[in-house]
Design an enzyme around this catalytic site. Structure first.
Site, PDB file in Angstrom:
ATOM      1  N   PHE A   1      -4.122  -3.276   9.254  1.00  0.00           N
ATOM      2  CA  PHE A   1      -4.275  -2.611   8.842  1.00  0.00           C
ATOM      3  C   PHE A   1      -3.271  -2.807   7.114  1.00  0.00           C
ATOM      4  CE2 PHE A   1      -2.856   2.095   6.880  1.00  0.00           C
ATOM      5  CZ  PHE A   1      -3.519   2.699   7.466  1.00  0.00           C
TER       6      PHE A   1
ATOM      7  N   HIS B   1       6.157  10.068   7.334  1.00  0.00           N
ATOM      8  CA  HIS B   1       5.712   9.306   8.712  1.00  0.00           C
ATOM      9  C   HIS B   1       5.783   7.524   8.087  1.00  0.00           C
ATOM     10  CE1 HIS B   1       3.087   7.720  11.431  1.00  0.00           C
ATOM     11  NE2 HIS B   1       2.346   6.866  10.420  1.00  0.00           N
TER      12      HIS B   1
ATOM     13  N   ASN C   1      11.359 -10.268  10.558  1.00  0.00           N
ATOM     14  CA  ASN C   1      10.925  -9.083  10.609  1.00  0.00           C
ATOM     15  C   ASN C   1      10.156  -9.129   8.867  1.00  0.00           C
ATOM     16  OD1 ASN C   1       9.539  -6.452   9.890  1.00  0.00           O
ATOM     17  ND2 ASN C   1      12.221  -5.618   9.863  1.00  0.00           N
TER      18      ASN C   1
ATOM     19  N   ARG D   1       4.832  -8.056  -4.106  1.00  0.00           N
ATOM     20  CA  ARG D   1       5.352  -9.134  -2.971  1.00  0.00           C
ATOM     21  C   ARG D   1       3.992  -9.732  -1.909  1.00  0.00           C
ATOM     22  NH1 ARG D   1       7.782  -5.441  -5.630  1.00  0.00           N
ATOM     23  NH2 ARG D   1      10.196  -6.007  -6.062  1.00  0.00           N
TER      24      ARG D   1
END
Length: 171
Positions: free
Chosen positions: A25, A90, A115, A129
């Site tokens: 995604f 969300h 992470n 980024r």
């Protein structure tokens, strides 16, 4: 959020195995993270192995990261995903859930999980980024992975040496 990249750790001469678990995604931005992670890992761990597993979205990353951790072959796992803020909460809920799961996997299985599942307010932040070089979070993730793999290896070798030493004679 920091606007500078941490310094490079020393080159790792040991053979290391790094797993990248990455979301499909927001593909454009995640691909940029993967490219920067891979490039930096090749520089910092020239004898290392890089394996990539792709998953549908960021929410699925912890499932595969856990499976990789259970196999006990990874020196570090790097989770890569991009979550863009929408009109609801969300994105925040997803980010917190993924972060908590990744930290739990790292501590329960003793495998560093870096992470790099990143949350952004907009695509400009994601572009800066994930695709650009100045403050690329993929580069930072690779540096963290190499450094923590080296430190963990040192700690484990010291512990192994301490366990194998005969007890002191206090007499």
């Amino acid at each position: 959020m920091s606007k500078s990249t941490p310094s490079r750790p020393p080159i790792a001469n040991a053979k290391r195995t790094f797993y990248i678990v990455a979301s499909r995604f927001n593909e454009q931005y995640v691909a940029g993270l993967i490219d920067h992670v891979s490039e930096e890992l090749r520089e910092l761990a020239p004898h290392g192995t890089i394996l990539i597993h792709r998953v549908p979205g960021s929410f699925e990353i912890p499932v595969i990261a856990r499976e990789v951790a259970i196999q006990n072959e990874a020196d570090a796992i790097i989770a890569c995903g991009v979550i863009l803020q929408g009109e609801t909460d969300h994105a925040q809920n997803l980010s917190r859930s993924v972060t908590d799961a990744l930290q739990r996997i790292a501590t329960e299985h003793g495998v560093p999980v870096i992470n790099a599942v990143l949350s952004f307010d907009n695509e400009n932040q994601a572009r800066a980024r994930c695709l650009e070089n100045k403050i690329n979070r993929g580069t930072e993730a690779a540096r963290a992975a190499v450094e923590i793999a080296n430190v963990l290896s040192q700690v484990r070798s010291i512990q192994g040496a301490a366990v194998s030493k005969p007890p002191r004679d206090n007499g």
